[in-house]
Design a protein around this motif. Sequence first.
Motif, PDB file in Angstrom:
ATOM      1  N   LEU A 157     -32.910 -60.000  16.704  1.00 56.54           N
ATOM      2  CA  LEU A 157     -34.265 -59.527  16.435  1.00 56.54           C
ATOM      3  C   LEU A 157     -34.548 -59.400  14.941  1.00 56.54           C
ATOM      4  O   LEU A 157     -35.497 -58.728  14.531  1.00 56.54           O
ATOM      5  N   GLY A 158     -33.750 -60.060  14.131  1.00 58.16           N
ATOM      6  CA  GLY A 158     -34.004 -60.075  12.697  1.00 58.16           C
ATOM      7  C   GLY A 158     -35.353 -60.718  12.400  1.00 58.16           C
ATOM      8  O   GLY A 158     -35.650 -61.810  12.893  1.00 58.16           O
ATOM      9  N   GLY A 159     -36.180 -60.064  11.594  1.00 58.23           N
ATOM     10  CA  GLY A 159     -37.499 -60.590  11.259  1.00 58.23           C
ATOM     11  C   GLY A 159     -38.560 -60.317  12.306  1.00 58.23           C
ATOM     12  O   GLY A 159     -39.721 -60.688  12.126  1.00 58.23           O
ATOM     13  N   ILE A 160     -38.169 -59.691  13.407  1.00 53.32           N
ATOM     14  CA  ILE A 160     -39.105 -59.363  14.485  1.00 53.32           C
ATOM     15  C   ILE A 160     -39.616 -57.931  14.297  1.00 53.32           C
ATOM     16  O   ILE A 160     -38.832 -57.008  14.088  1.00 53.32           O
ATOM     17  N   ASP A 161     -40.945 -57.743  14.375  1.00 57.24           N
ATOM     18  CA  ASP A 161     -41.461 -56.377  14.221  1.00 57.24           C
ATOM     19  C   ASP A 161     -42.049 -55.813  15.507  1.00 57.24           C
ATOM     20  O   ASP A 161     -42.443 -54.646  15.557  1.00 57.24           O
ATOM     21  N   GLY A 162     -42.097 -56.628  16.574  1.00 60.22           N
ATOM     22  CA  GLY A 162     -42.588 -56.143  17.854  1.00 60.22           C
ATOM     23  C   GLY A 162     -41.803 -56.753  18.998  1.00 60.22           C
ATOM     24  O   GLY A 162     -41.353 -57.905  18.904  1.00 60.22           O
ATOM     25  N   VAL A 163     -41.620 -55.997  20.065  1.00 53.11           N
ATOM     26  CA  VAL A 163     -40.862 -56.490  21.220  1.00 53.11           C
ATOM     27  C   VAL A 163     -41.642 -56.178  22.497  1.00 53.11           C
ATOM     28  O   VAL A 163     -42.120 -55.056  22.692  1.00 53.11           O
ATOM     29  N   TRP A 164     -41.753 -57.183  23.354  1.00 49.61           N
ATOM     30  CA  TRP A 164     -42.329 -56.993  24.690  1.00 49.61           C
ATOM     31  C   TRP A 164     -41.243 -57.338  25.703  1.00 49.61           C
ATOM     32  O   TRP A 164     -40.528 -58.335  25.538  1.00 49.61           O
ATOM     33  N   LEU A 165     -41.104 -56.514  26.732  1.00 42.28           N
ATOM     34  CA  LEU A 165     -40.078 -56.744  27.744  1.00 42.28           C
ATOM     35  C   LEU A 165     -40.680 -56.687  29.140  1.00 42.28           C
ATOM     36  O   LEU A 165     -41.569 -55.867  29.427  1.00 42.28           O
ATOM     37  N   ASP A 166     -40.186 -57.556  29.993  1.00 43.21           N
ATOM     38  CA  ASP A 166     -40.537 -57.533  31.419  1.00 43.21           C
ATOM     39  C   ASP A 166     -39.220 -57.617  32.181  1.00 43.21           C
ATOM     40  O   ASP A 166     -38.789 -58.685  32.606  1.00 43.21           O
ATOM     41  N   PRO A 167     -38.541 -56.473  32.369  1.00 41.35           N
ATOM     42  CA  PRO A 167     -37.210 -56.496  32.982  1.00 41.35           C
ATOM     43  C   PRO A 167     -37.239 -57.017  34.418  1.00 41.35           C
ATOM     44  O   PRO A 167     -38.219 -56.827  35.148  1.00 41.35           O
ATOM     45  N   ALA A 168     -36.152 -57.671  34.804  1.00 45.22           N
ATOM     46  CA  ALA A 168     -35.990 -58.099  36.195  1.00 45.22           C
ATOM     47  C   ALA A 168     -35.782 -56.868  37.057  1.00 45.22           C
ATOM     48  O   ALA A 168     -34.912 -56.043  36.782  1.00 45.22           O
ATOM     49  N   ARG A 169     -36.604 -56.737  38.100  1.00 43.82           N
ATOM     50  CA  ARG A 169     -36.534 -55.563  38.962  1.00 43.82           C
ATOM     51  C   ARG A 169     -36.103 -55.920  40.372  1.00 43.82           C
ATOM     52  O   ARG A 169     -36.371 -55.191  41.328  1.00 43.82           O
ATOM     53  N   ARG A 170     -35.448 -57.061  40.490  1.00 48.75           N
ATOM     54  CA  ARG A 170     -34.897 -57.492  41.775  1.00 48.75           C
ATOM     55  C   ARG A 170     -33.478 -57.997  41.576  1.00 48.75           C
ATOM     56  O   ARG A 170     -33.125 -58.495  40.501  1.00 48.75           O
ATOM     57  N   THR A 171     -32.675 -57.865  42.614  1.00 50.82           N
ATOM     58  CA  THR A 171     -31.328 -58.413  42.583  1.00 50.82           C
ATOM     59  C   THR A 171     -31.201 -59.445  43.693  1.00 50.82           C
ATOM     60  O   THR A 171     -31.807 -59.298  44.762  1.00 50.82           O
ATOM     61  N   LEU A 180     -35.348 -53.387  43.148  1.00 51.07           N
ATOM     62  CA  LEU A 180     -34.620 -52.275  42.549  1.00 51.07           C
ATOM     63  C   LEU A 180     -35.607 -51.192  42.134  1.00 51.07           C
ATOM     64  O   LEU A 180     -36.719 -51.485  41.683  1.00 51.07           O
ATOM     65  N   PHE A 181     -35.205 -49.939  42.267  1.00 50.88           N
ATOM     66  CA  PHE A 181     -36.096 -48.842  41.926  1.00 50.88           C
ATOM     67  C   PHE A 181     -35.564 -47.977  40.778  1.00 50.88           C
ATOM     68  O   PHE A 181     -36.328 -47.267  40.133  1.00 50.88           O
ATOM     69  N   ASP A 182     -34.276 -48.027  40.516  1.00 55.00           N
ATOM     70  CA  ASP A 182     -33.687 -47.253  39.431  1.00 55.00           C
ATOM     71  C   ASP A 182     -33.891 -48.003  38.114  1.00 55.00           C
ATOM     72  O   ASP A 182     -33.372 -49.114  37.951  1.00 55.00           O
ATOM     73  N   PRO A 183     -34.650 -47.444  37.150  1.00 53.94           N
ATOM     74  CA  PRO A 183     -34.894 -48.144  35.878  1.00 53.94           C
ATOM     75  C   PRO A 183     -33.623 -48.538  35.146  1.00 53.94           C
ATOM     76  O   PRO A 183     -33.627 -49.490  34.362  1.00 53.94           O
ATOM     77  N   GLU A 184     -32.518 -47.836  35.404  1.00 53.43           N
ATOM     78  CA  GLU A 184     -31.267 -48.198  34.749  1.00 53.43           C
ATOM     79  C   GLU A 184     -30.578 -49.378  35.433  1.00 53.43           C
ATOM     80  O   GLU A 184     -29.611 -49.923  34.914  1.00 53.43           O
ATOM     81  N   ALA A 185     -31.073 -49.771  36.614  1.00 53.57           N
ATOM     82  CA  ALA A 185     -30.526 -50.940  37.310  1.00 53.57           C
ATOM     83  C   ALA A 185     -31.296 -52.208  36.952  1.00 53.57           C
ATOM     84  O   ALA A 185     -30.898 -53.307  37.338  1.00 53.57           O
ATOM     85  N   PHE A 186     -32.403 -52.058  36.199  1.00 55.43           N
ATOM     86  CA  PHE A 186     -33.180 -53.226  35.795  1.00 55.43           C
ATOM     87  C   PHE A 186     -32.390 -54.049  34.773  1.00 55.43           C
ATOM     88  O   PHE A 186     -31.421 -53.567  34.183  1.00 55.43           O
ATOM     89  N   SER A 187     -32.840 -55.270  34.561  1.00 51.56           N
ATOM     90  CA  SER A 187     -32.187 -56.130  33.573  1.00 51.56           C
ATOM     91  C   SER A 187     -33.231 -56.659  32.581  1.00 51.56           C
ATOM     92  O   SER A 187     -34.028 -57.524  32.922  1.00 51.56           O
ATOM     93  N   PRO A 188     -33.231 -56.114  31.328  1.00 56.24           N
ATOM     94  CA  PRO A 188     -32.367 -55.058  30.805  1.00 56.24           C
ATOM     95  C   PRO A 188     -32.827 -53.674  31.288  1.00 56.24           C
ATOM     96  O   PRO A 188     -33.971 -53.517  31.709  1.00 56.24           O
ATOM     97  N   PRO A 189     -31.959 -52.674  31.200  1.00 58.91           N
ATOM     98  CA  PRO A 189     -32.294 -51.329  31.678  1.00 58.91           C
ATOM     99  C   PRO A 189     -33.252 -50.612  30.734  1.00 58.91           C
ATOM    100  O   PRO A 189     -33.428 -51.006  29.573  1.00 58.91           O
ATOM    101  N   LEU A 190     -33.849 -49.543  31.231  1.00 58.96           N
ATOM    102  CA  LEU A 190     -34.801 -48.782  30.424  1.00 58.96           C
ATOM    103  C   LEU A 190     -34.127 -48.182  29.192  1.00 58.96           C
ATOM    104  O   LEU A 190     -34.759 -48.038  28.140  1.00 58.96           O
TER     105      LEU A 190
END
Length: 408
Positions: A157-171, A180-190
Amino acid sequence: MSLDAISPLLTVAGWELLSSLGPYSDAESLKLNESLRKAGHSPELVAAALTQSRLRAKAEAKFGEFAHQMLFTQTGLEQATRLSIAALHAQRFKAAGITRVADLGCGLGADSLAMASLDISVTAVEMDEITAACTTVNLMPFPEATVICGRAEETDLGGIDGVWLDPARRTTNTSGTTRLFDPEAFSPPLSFVEMLADSGKAVGVKMGPGIPHDAVPATAEAQWISVNGDVVEAGLYFNALARPGIRRAALVVGANGMHELTSAVPYDPAAQDVEVGPISGYLYEPDGAVIRAGLVADLARTVGAHLVDEHIAYICTENPVNTPFARGYKVLDVKPFNVKALKSWVKANRIGVLDIKKRGISTTPEVLRRQLLTGSGKGPNKATLILTRIGEDRVAVVVEPHGATGAP
């Protein structure tokens, strides 16, 4: 879907064939398959082209006319953000003055496309090879957009000033995919999202609308969004992307435009200081985004309403009010919930079409509808029932939508 399913299209001849196909039709697909193969096209190319033609037709609901120039996977399309909602995400970054964004877990590139269209430099990261290949095609019109096949957690993330994420919420397993319902089980986790936010970068993340309030970080603004009554996401925004003085928000998008209800404080179920009163006058069913955001009490205070039960998301007013945040009904009658009595009421009022809504009660509307209409004679009238409870009592409320006429 394998890479072989799209590779035949990544040639001049393949792309020209796909572009030449008219609107997709299931009824005509077999005939078209045969005619294209007779014209000398390989079975692999024909299969790939018809698959994309079918997916493009489905994608119009999310991408509009852009869908006709894009490539899709079935799973990617199901999980893709609507382009209109992706535009709202992109506007957050633009308004915050962010010029270089990493879209981690970009999927088919809806958010990257929206950002690139606002002249934001985007690095789109997707770990699935086939999806990344589709995204590369989808972002070709934007020279400032780059696609990387890799893991979000390993992205430089060098040179990056903003990040948007859409974690995978299914296995994925042998039986298919599981939500998946636990935010820590998402990929990447919360926790990974919070780590990025702790670095000071402008960070936004798309979460499922069912995220519990106690899982929302104290440093984030949370915005639930519904589109035409369907709650599509909960967005969490940190640092430059979070709006001052807003902790929770419900954005309702519909035929009448966009409307937002906000609160400056975290949700506290013990602090919903709204009176509870009878079901009378006009009953309102808050939009799902309002309910998810914990803003039912706020809405009640705004329109001068009372709750029908402190645990049920229905509110009532004595006089009709206009609000984009709830669907309203005129209360015609309140009956005890009794199947035999309701069946007699249906027959006596010659009801042939019966809409049933419910909240706080386990009855299945489809099953009850069959029970009540069986043997009723299917009369010419239409009626609406709302099933709910008041304390321990189950009730059936006869209503009609504002401005409509129903059965007696």
